[in-house]
Motif scaffolding. Structure first.
Motif, short mmCIF file in Angstrom:
data_model
loop_
_atom_site.label_atom_id
_atom_site.label_comp_id
_atom_site.label_asym_id
_atom_site.label_seq_id
_atom_site.Cartn_x
_atom_site.Cartn_y
_atom_site.Cartn_z
N THR A 139 0.83 -1.20 0.00
CA THR A 139 0.00 0.00 0.00
C THR A 139 0.86 1.25 0.00
OG1 THR A 139 -1.68 -1.19 1.28
CG2 THR A 139 -1.87 1.20 1.17
N LEU A 140 0.71 2.07 -1.04
CA LEU A 140 1.40 3.35 -1.14
C LEU A 140 0.42 4.47 -0.81
CD1 LEU A 140 3.95 5.01 -2.15
CD2 LEU A 140 2.74 5.15 -4.34
N VAL A 141 0.82 5.37 0.08
CA VAL A 141 -0.01 6.54 0.39
C VAL A 141 0.31 7.62 -0.64
CG1 VAL A 141 -0.65 8.25 2.11
CG2 VAL A 141 -0.01 5.94 2.83
N VAL A 142 -0.70 8.01 -1.42
CA VAL A 142 -0.51 9.03 -2.46
C VAL A 142 -0.75 10.42 -1.89
CG1 VAL A 142 -1.30 9.86 -4.72
CG2 VAL A 142 -1.19 7.39 -4.24
N VAL B 9 2.43 -5.65 3.81
CA VAL B 9 1.84 -6.61 4.74
C VAL B 9 1.89 -8.00 4.12
CG1 VAL B 9 -0.22 -7.31 6.01
CG2 VAL B 9 0.30 -4.88 5.74
N THR B 10 2.61 -8.90 4.76
CA THR B 10 2.57 -10.31 4.39
C THR B 10 1.45 -10.97 5.18
OG1 THR B 10 4.97 -10.32 3.97
CG2 THR B 10 3.88 -12.46 4.28
N ALA B 11 0.33 -11.22 4.51
CA ALA B 11 -0.80 -11.85 5.21
C ALA B 11 -0.43 -13.29 5.60
CB ALA B 11 -2.04 -11.84 4.33
N GLY B 12 0.22 -13.99 4.68
CA GLY B 12 0.66 -15.35 4.99
C GLY B 12 -0.47 -16.20 5.54
N LEU C 51 -2.82 3.59 -3.13
CA LEU C 51 -2.73 2.54 -4.15
C LEU C 51 -2.35 1.26 -3.43
CD1 LEU C 51 -0.73 4.19 -7.07
CD2 LEU C 51 -3.08 3.38 -7.18
N GLN C 52 -3.17 0.23 -3.57
CA GLN C 52 -2.85 -1.05 -2.93
C GLN C 52 -2.75 -2.15 -3.98
OE1 GLN C 52 -5.38 -3.84 -0.17
NE2 GLN C 52 -4.27 -2.39 1.14
#
Length: 242
Positions: free
Chosen positions: A24-27, A51-54, A72-73
């Motif tokens: 996730t990028l904060v624009v 984030v590695t949900a794994g 943007l995710q």
């Protein structure tokens, strides 16, 4: 999946994930993050969270102080052998990501190797992530592994891409299919002030089955994820953010 989101009051309340990673990028604005392991933080414009949900996470992504935020995710699939990895959060500040400059361009490298510069993200699978700003007339050649599948997304502005100078405008995407191993240079020329994000990854070449917030290899893997979430194996859902 790449999701461009604008939210002004709340955001995405508690929800689970399994089997992949969110990048996730904060624009614009500030993004507040909570997870059910007690983690909490606020990301500023240009910051990136990996984030590695794994095996399973429950988290919330909120508009900090209920002020507008744009993100943007990207959802990054994990290979079968990595889908049940230990969950992990990486908050990558813009200031901590190396900066590569070209004529009228500034490119921050968050992951992988681009132009011989290594990003700070710890990876389970080879990918590259870069966040670029161009002045009008600026240019940059992204050198990435030739066997990666890649694309760039123009957040604002417009560019000409490749030797044929294909025009790519605000809200549009340019795709680059995988080729041979070795480095491939992708030329980008800005026709106006531009912000874009560049992603690439080594193809996994395994079946992928996505349903809601889970990405597994088949339907049975998703059914097991739902069963585990509903039975509490992802951990408790906090009752409040405050």
């Amino acid at each position: 999946m790449l999701d461009q989101a604008w939210f002004s009051k709340v955001g995405f309340d508690w929800h689970p994930h399994r089997g992949f990673e969110t990048v996730t990028l904060v624009v614009e604005g500030q993004l507040e993050h909570h997870d059910n392991a007690g983690g909490h933080g606020v990301l500023d414009p240009g910051d990136l969270q990996w984030v590695t949900a794994g095996s399973g996470v429950i988290h919330a992504e909120l508009a900090y102080r209920r002020r507008p935020v744009q993100t943007l995710q990207l959802w990054v699939n994990l290979p079968r052998r990595k889908k049940m990895s230990q969950p992990r959060y990486q908050n990558l500040r813009a200031a901590s990501a190396p900066l590569v400059e070209g004529p009228g361009s500034r490119v921050r490298i968050f992951a992988g190797d681009i132009n011989g510069v290594h990003g700070p993200a710890e990876l389970h699978h080879p990918v590259t992530v870069a966040h670029a700003h161009y002045e009008e007339g600026g240019s940059f050649t992204h050198e990435i592994p030739g066997d990666h599948n890649g694309f760039l997304y123009v957040v604002s502005g417009s560019v000409l891409v490749g030797p044929d100078r294909m025009p790519v405008e605000n809200g549009h995407t340019a795709w680059f299919p995988p080729g041979e191993p070795g480095l491939t240079g992708i030329e980008v020329h800005a026709t106006q002030a531009t912000q874009l994000v560049f992603y690439s990854g080594l193809p996994i070449r395994e079946p992928a089955f996505a349903y809601g917030p889970f990405v597994m290899n088949d339907r049975s893997g998703v059914a097991k994820a739902i069963e585990d979430y509903q039975s509490g194996k992802f951990g408790p859902i906090p009752t409040t953010h405050r």
